[in-house]
Design a protein around this motif. Structure first.
Motif, PDB file in Angstrom:
ATOM      1  N   ARG A  80      16.243  32.963  -9.917  1.00  0.00           N
ATOM      2  CA  ARG A  80      17.252  31.965 -10.226  1.00  0.00           C
ATOM      3  C   ARG A  80      18.194  31.926  -9.035  1.00  0.00           C
ATOM      4  NH1 ARG A  80      18.350  28.859 -14.009  1.00  0.00           N
ATOM      5  NH2 ARG A  80      16.926  29.842 -15.423  1.00  0.00           N
ATOM      6  N   VAL A  81      18.270  30.768  -8.372  1.00  0.00           N
ATOM      7  CA  VAL A  81      19.107  30.651  -7.184  1.00  0.00           C
ATOM      8  C   VAL A  81      20.420  29.919  -7.459  1.00  0.00           C
ATOM      9  CG1 VAL A  81      17.223  30.836  -5.545  1.00  0.00           C
ATOM     10  CG2 VAL A  81      17.844  28.603  -6.426  1.00  0.00           C
ATOM     11  N   ALA A  82      20.529  29.326  -8.598  1.00  0.00           N
ATOM     12  CA  ALA A  82      21.759  28.660  -9.027  1.00  0.00           C
ATOM     13  C   ALA A  82      21.721  28.608 -10.546  1.00  0.00           C
ATOM     14  CB  ALA A  82      21.841  27.252  -8.437  1.00  0.00           C
ATOM     15  N   GLU A  83      22.830  28.237 -11.149  1.00  0.00           N
ATOM     16  CA  GLU A  83      22.889  28.176 -12.616  1.00  0.00           C
ATOM     17  C   GLU A  83      21.800  27.280 -13.186  1.00  0.00           C
ATOM     18  OE1 GLU A  83      25.585  26.117 -16.053  1.00  0.00           O
ATOM     19  OE2 GLU A  83      26.576  26.638 -14.174  1.00  0.00           O
ATOM     20  N   ASP A  84      21.487  26.200 -12.460  1.00  0.00           N
ATOM     21  CA  ASP A  84      20.546  25.225 -12.999  1.00  0.00           C
ATOM     22  C   ASP A  84      19.225  25.157 -12.242  1.00  0.00           C
ATOM     23  OD1 ASP A  84      21.666  24.195 -10.703  1.00  0.00           O
ATOM     24  OD2 ASP A  84      22.405  22.357 -11.623  1.00  0.00           O
ATOM     25  N   ARG A  85      18.867  26.210 -11.469  1.00  0.00           N
ATOM     26  CA  ARG A  85      17.668  26.102 -10.644  1.00  0.00           C
ATOM     27  C   ARG A  85      16.939  27.432 -10.505  1.00  0.00           C
ATOM     28  NH1 ARG A  85      16.248  25.448  -5.092  1.00  0.00           N
ATOM     29  NH2 ARG A  85      18.273  26.131  -4.359  1.00  0.00           N
ATOM     30  N   VAL A  86      15.620  27.389 -10.763  1.00  0.00           N
ATOM     31  CA  VAL A  86      14.725  28.522 -10.532  1.00  0.00           C
ATOM     32  C   VAL A  86      13.862  28.131  -9.338  1.00  0.00           C
ATOM     33  CG1 VAL A  86      12.794  29.868 -11.448  1.00  0.00           C
ATOM     34  CG2 VAL A  86      14.698  29.236 -12.936  1.00  0.00           C
ATOM     35  N   ASP A  87      13.718  29.037  -8.378  1.00  0.00           N
ATOM     36  CA  ASP A  87      12.969  28.713  -7.172  1.00  0.00           C
ATOM     37  C   ASP A  87      11.961  29.811  -6.856  1.00  0.00           C
ATOM     38  OD1 ASP A  87      12.210  27.179  -5.038  1.00  0.00           O
ATOM     39  OD2 ASP A  87      14.133  27.256  -4.008  1.00  0.00           O
ATOM     40  N   VAL A  88      11.053  29.521  -5.924  1.00  0.00           N
ATOM     41  CA  VAL A  88      10.016  30.451  -5.481  1.00  0.00           C
ATOM     42  C   VAL A  88      10.228  30.755  -4.005  1.00  0.00           C
ATOM     43  CG1 VAL A  88       7.542  30.827  -5.219  1.00  0.00           C
ATOM     44  CG2 VAL A  88       8.361  29.334  -7.022  1.00  0.00           C
ATOM     45  N   ASP A  89      10.182  32.018  -3.638  1.00  0.00           N
ATOM     46  CA  ASP A  89      10.195  32.401  -2.235  1.00  0.00           C
ATOM     47  C   ASP A  89       8.743  32.601  -1.821  1.00  0.00           C
ATOM     48  OD1 ASP A  89      10.296  33.599   0.256  1.00  0.00           O
ATOM     49  OD2 ASP A  89      12.027  34.847  -0.232  1.00  0.00           O
ATOM     50  N   PRO A  90       8.162  31.671  -1.046  1.00  0.00           N
ATOM     51  CA  PRO A  90       6.740  31.774  -0.711  1.00  0.00           C
ATOM     52  C   PRO A  90       6.396  33.017   0.112  1.00  0.00           C
ATOM     53  CG  PRO A  90       7.765  29.943   0.456  1.00  0.00           C
ATOM     54  CD  PRO A  90       8.778  30.483  -0.480  1.00  0.00           C
ATOM     55  N   GLU A  91       7.378  33.570   0.805  1.00  0.00           N
ATOM     56  CA  GLU A  91       7.118  34.776   1.598  1.00  0.00           C
ATOM     57  C   GLU A  91       6.972  36.014   0.716  1.00  0.00           C
ATOM     58  OE1 GLU A  91      10.038  35.103   4.677  1.00  0.00           O
ATOM     59  OE2 GLU A  91       9.533  33.139   5.503  1.00  0.00           O
ATOM     60  N   LEU A  92       7.565  35.974  -0.487  1.00  0.00           N
ATOM     61  CA  LEU A  92       7.459  37.107  -1.405  1.00  0.00           C
ATOM     62  C   LEU A  92       6.315  36.956  -2.405  1.00  0.00           C
ATOM     63  CD1 LEU A  92      11.220  37.768  -2.289  1.00  0.00           C
ATOM     64  CD2 LEU A  92       9.766  39.039  -0.699  1.00  0.00           C
ATOM     65  N   CYS A  93       5.850  35.720  -2.610  1.00  0.00           N
ATOM     66  CA  CYS A  93       4.811  35.460  -3.614  1.00  0.00           C
ATOM     67  C   CYS A  93       3.499  36.118  -3.207  1.00  0.00           C
ATOM     68  CB  CYS A  93       4.620  33.961  -3.788  1.00  0.00           C
ATOM     69  SG  CYS A  93       3.400  33.539  -5.052  1.00  0.00           S
ATOM     70  N   ILE A  94       2.892  36.844  -4.151  1.00  0.00           N
ATOM     71  CA  ILE A  94       1.614  37.511  -3.896  1.00  0.00           C
ATOM     72  C   ILE A  94       0.449  36.765  -4.544  1.00  0.00           C
ATOM     73  CG2 ILE A  94       2.657  39.779  -3.550  1.00  0.00           C
ATOM     74  CD1 ILE A  94       1.859  40.478  -6.449  1.00  0.00           C
ATOM     75  N   GLY A  95       0.728  35.630  -5.170  1.00  0.00           N
ATOM     76  CA  GLY A  95      -0.324  34.795  -5.748  1.00  0.00           C
ATOM     77  C   GLY A  95      -0.995  35.383  -6.968  1.00  0.00           C
ATOM     78  N   CYS A  96      -0.299  36.234  -7.720  1.00  0.00           N
ATOM     79  CA  CYS A  96      -0.908  36.896  -8.882  1.00  0.00           C
ATOM     80  C   CYS A  96      -1.059  35.964 -10.079  1.00  0.00           C
ATOM     81  CB  CYS A  96      -0.111  38.126  -9.276  1.00  0.00           C
ATOM     82  SG  CYS A  96       1.536  37.762  -9.942  1.00  0.00           S
ATOM     83  N   ALA A  97      -0.341  34.856 -10.107  1.00  0.00           N
ATOM     84  CA  ALA A  97      -0.394  33.829 -11.158  1.00  0.00           C
ATOM     85  C   ALA A  97       0.210  34.260 -12.489  1.00  0.00           C
ATOM     86  CB  ALA A  97      -1.818  33.320 -11.362  1.00  0.00           C
ATOM     87  N   MET A  98       0.917  35.356 -12.535  1.00  0.00           N
ATOM     88  CA  MET A  98       1.557  35.763 -13.790  1.00  0.00           C
ATOM     89  C   MET A  98       2.584  34.718 -14.232  1.00  0.00           C
ATOM     90  SD  MET A  98       0.007  38.358 -14.818  1.00  0.00           S
ATOM     91  CE  MET A  98       1.043  38.660 -16.220  1.00  0.00           C
ATOM     92  N   CYS A  99       3.274  34.102 -13.277  1.00  0.00           N
ATOM     93  CA  CYS A  99       4.269  33.083 -13.609  1.00  0.00           C
ATOM     94  C   CYS A  99       3.606  31.890 -14.294  1.00  0.00           C
ATOM     95  CB  CYS A  99       5.015  32.633 -12.359  1.00  0.00           C
ATOM     96  SG  CYS A  99       3.945  32.093 -11.005  1.00  0.00           S
ATOM     97  N   ALA A 100       2.447  31.494 -13.804  1.00  0.00           N
ATOM     98  CA  ALA A 100       1.722  30.359 -14.396  1.00  0.00           C
ATOM     99  C   ALA A 100       1.231  30.691 -15.798  1.00  0.00           C
ATOM    100  CB  ALA A 100       0.555  29.962 -13.500  1.00  0.00           C
ATOM    101  N   VAL A 101       0.859  31.944 -16.021  1.00  0.00           N
ATOM    102  CA  VAL A 101       0.368  32.363 -17.334  1.00  0.00           C
ATOM    103  C   VAL A 101       1.465  32.257 -18.383  1.00  0.00           C
ATOM    104  CG1 VAL A 101      -0.481  34.346 -18.656  1.00  0.00           C
ATOM    105  CG2 VAL A 101      -1.446  33.852 -16.407  1.00  0.00           C
ATOM    106  N   VAL A 102       2.699  32.636 -18.027  1.00  0.00           N
ATOM    107  CA  VAL A 102       3.780  32.658 -19.022  1.00  0.00           C
ATOM    108  C   VAL A 102       4.579  31.363 -19.097  1.00  0.00           C
ATOM    109  CG1 VAL A 102       4.012  35.161 -18.906  1.00  0.00           C
ATOM    110  CG2 VAL A 102       5.484  33.724 -17.476  1.00  0.00           C
TER     111      VAL A 102
END
Length: 196
Positions: A80-102
């Protein structure tokens, strides 16, 4: 809290929101050259078929609070980068897809973005550069039928309640609901006849 509010009854399925989103997330930000880039820019909003063939539904991240994708991400790439926004840091993403599952709205996809060698999570980020300039997200600006609206959620919900737009799918007592799968069934039957 500001979000993109969807008026599904207005969407005509033109997909201009998808085109504008992909262009906004390109390196050039130019309609004519963006799709020549490598990797090809991807849209963060998706126009899905509605319950009946003549209805479409623009689907994008709701920036939930609390966000299941943020809670499950093992690398901390979803944040969460702001009160109204969730973002992805592509440099930290490992592509595990857990976020897509939930994700309860099925809006997280995977693809290559500039600066990464592997597919990473891609989702709506509400166009932070545009917001910093005082502009609306690209999808909202591109929508010619006002199916997408950006603003404070409580104000938009109250306005919809006052105008009665919530009753867009209401049927009168003598109407019967149409079979939402009729077109799909007809298509399957026609395909079965061709292959037989």
């Amino acid at each position: 809290m500001r979000k993109v509010f969807i008026h599904a009854d207005r969407c005509i399925g033109c997909r201009q929101c998808e085109f504008a989103c992909a262009t906004e997330h390109s390196v050039s930000k130019d309609y004519f050259t963006a799709f020549l880039e490598t990797p090809t820019p991807q849209s963060r909003i998706h126009v899905d078929p509605g319950p009946v063939p003549s209805l479409s539904y623009p689907n994008n991240c709701r920036h939930c609070n609390p966000a299941p994708c943020v809670r499950i991400c093992p690398s901390g790439a979803m944040m969460r980068v702001a009160e109204d926004r969730v973002d992805v840091d592509p440099e930290l993403c490992i592509g595990c897809a857990m976020c897509a599952v939930v994700c309860p709205f099925d809006v997280i996809q995977f693809g290559q973005v500039s600066g990464t060698d592997v597919p990473v999570a891609i989702k709506c980020d509400l166009c932070p550069d545009r917001l910093a300039e005082g502009r609306e997200p690209a999808c909202v600006e591109a929508c010619m039928v006002d199916a997408l609206e950006f603003g404070d959620v409580n104000e938009m919900v109250e306005r919809v309640r006052q105008t009665g737009s919530v009753q867009m799918f209401a049927l009168t007592a003598d109407e019967e609901p149409a079979d939402p799968l009729a077109a799909w069934r007809a298509c399957s039957a026609a395909e079965a006849n061709v292959t037989a």
